[in-house]
Motif scaffolding. Sequence first.
Motif, short mmCIF file in Angstrom:
data_model
loop_
_atom_site.label_atom_id
_atom_site.label_comp_id
_atom_site.label_asym_id
_atom_site.label_seq_id
_atom_site.Cartn_x
_atom_site.Cartn_y
_atom_site.Cartn_z
N SER A 85 0.82 -1.21 0.00
CA SER A 85 0.00 0.00 0.00
C SER A 85 0.85 1.25 0.00
N GLU A 139 1.92 1.97 6.57
CA GLU A 139 1.29 0.87 5.85
C GLU A 139 -0.06 0.51 6.46
N PHE A 146 -2.67 3.19 5.64
CA PHE A 146 -3.25 3.11 4.30
C PHE A 146 -4.26 1.96 4.19
N TRP A 147 -3.94 0.83 4.83
CA TRP A 147 -4.88 -0.28 4.81
C TRP A 147 -6.17 0.08 5.54
N GLY A 184 -5.53 -0.73 0.35
CA GLY A 184 -4.63 -1.86 0.17
C GLY A 184 -4.34 -2.13 -1.29
#
Length: 579
Positions: free
Chosen positions: A167, A534, A537-538, A543
Motif C-alpha cells: 500500500s 502501511e 493506508f490499509w 490496500g
Amino acid sequence: MADPSSPQPPRESTPSLPSSLSQKRALPDGAHSPAVPSPLNPEGKSQKVQFQPPAEEGTTMGREKRTKRESLKKRESKGITGPDSSRASPASKPKEQPGEMAPLRYKLAPPKTTDFDLSRGPVFTSHHEVQDPDGSRAIEFYETSDHVYNKKNFHYTHCIADPTFPSMFYYRNTEPEPYGAHLSFEDAASYMYFDQQGTHVTSDKGFRMARANVAVREGRWYWECKVTRGILKQRNEGDPESHGHIRLGFARREASLDAPVGFDAYSYGIRDKSGQKIHMSRPKEFFPEGEDIKEGDVIGLEIQLPSERLHRKIVQGHYNPAVDLVAEEEGHHPDGVIEYPNIVRDRIPIRFKAHIYFEKIDYHTTKELDELMNPSSAPNTSSEPPHPNHPSPPLRTLPNSYIKIYKNGKLMGTPFTDLLAFLPPASRMVHNLPAGGSAGAGLLGGREALDDGSVGYYPAVSVFRGGAVECNFGPDFWCPPSELSQEQTQGKDVVMAEGDGGQKPDGKEKKPRAVAERYDEQIVEDILYDIVDEVGFWSLGLGLGLGRGGNKDEKLAGTGLAMPPGGGREEIKELVQDD
C-alpha cells in the motif's frame, strides 16, 4: 495660481467621430489566450473576437458573467494543482487540519528486480593522503561519487523495495554501509573528501559543512572530534601557522551546507582560532586568552535538550513554566497522558544511477530568524528577544537546553544555553515549488508545519582549505567527560547512559549518552513509522495500491492523501543531478 473658488470658463464639447470610423471597444476576457496549453491556460484554446451588441446587466458581451479564476500561485498556496483545480467545488477539497494530516500517497508501477538489491553507498576514488598529527598512520581521503547530494529544498534518504509494503508504494527506508553513526556522504557540501567509514573529513576549498546521519531531538548526548590537520601545535622556522582550519558544533536541517557551522541562526559552533564561540556569524570570546584548538586536540561536544513533550508545548504556544517546567524536572506528565510525536513523511522513490532514494521536501529558512540574524530598521517580530513564549514560534527557545565544550577531557564551559526550538511550526517545510520541478512540487500547500522525523540538532563539522577532522560518535571515547573518566580509572568500561533520552524518572540527570546510540534509535523509528504508514493506508481501504471501491483514478477526498494528476501507475522518475 488660479483661485479654485473662482468660476471656471465652460469647456468646449468634444467633437463626435464620423460614423465611418470604427470606435475602440473593450475586448472580452480571454481574447489574448495562447493557443497552446500553459500553467495559466490549461485548456489551451484560442478565442476569436467578434462584436456583439451591448449585453444586459449581469452579463458580459452577451454571455453569462464568468466566475473569476484564481491565479496559479494562489491555487498552489492552497495545495490545489491540476488543470481543473480552480473549478473544483470547495466541498470536494476539504481543508486538512494539523491533527488530521496523512502522508501523501502515489500510485507507482511495481518495483523492478534490481530495486530489491541491498542499498549501496557511494563510489570511492582515492584523492590524497595525510599523516596523523603524531605521524603514526596515513589517512587516505576519497572523493565520493555516484550518489545524490542534498540539493536546496530537497532531502534524500536510501530506500529499498519490500513486498510487505504494497500500500505504501512497495518501498521502505534502509541504510547502506557503513552501518552506524558517521558523517553523511549525501548530507554534505560538494568538494568534501571522506574516508570510507565516514569519520574523517577534509576539503581543499573554502568553508563548507557536513552533517552526521543522526539527529538529536531530546535528552543529553555527547560526541568528540580529533583535529587531524589545523593550527600547528609546534612550529619550526619557516612552517606555516596552520594546515587549514576547522569548526565544530551542531546544526539543524535549515543550516546551509555551503557555509561554516555557526554561520546562521540554525547552527552553533566553535572556532579553532582562539576557541571562539560563534552563532549567526558573531564570534565571541570563550576559551581563555591565547588558547587555540590545535592539531591533535580532542574536542568533546555535549548537548542537552528538553523532552519532546515539553518541546511541543512550547512551539504550540501552550507552555506554562510554573507547571510544565516543574513537571519536566520531576519527570512526570501533569495530565497523566504520554504524548507521542505525529510523524508525517511526504516522500516518493527516485532513481539515481542504479540507486533508489526517497525524495522529501526539506525545511527552509524562516523570515523571523533571517531578521534576527540581519535586523533591519523596520519594526519586525525579531525586535523582541527569543524566549520560550515568544509570539513567533521560530523565535521560541528551549529552557534548560545547552551545549558544553570539552578540550582533551577538561570542561571548558557552556558557550550556548536556551537553544532555539526546532519542532514544527518552529521549522517549516518548503512548499509551493514550481510545477514540474520535482516529484513533490506543488503538492505541499498548507502542509509546511509537518514533522517528518528528520528535524533536530545534527553533529556538524566544517573544514577550510586543508583542515581535517576525525569524528568519534562513541561509545568508546578518547577523552570522555570527567564524570565518565572516573569510572574508567576504577577499572570499569566507559559506557554511556542508556534508555530514556538521558533523563531519569525522578528528574535527576543521567550521564550523557553516546550519539552512536541515536543511530540505533533512528533505525527503530524508521521501521515503526513505515509500519504505521502501511497500516494507516490499509485502514483507509487503500490496500494493494487501489482507492476505495478499487478505483485507481479516484481522488481520495477527506483522507489527506493525494494522487498525481492523470491517474494510472507511473514509473519511478530518473533524477538528473550534476556531481
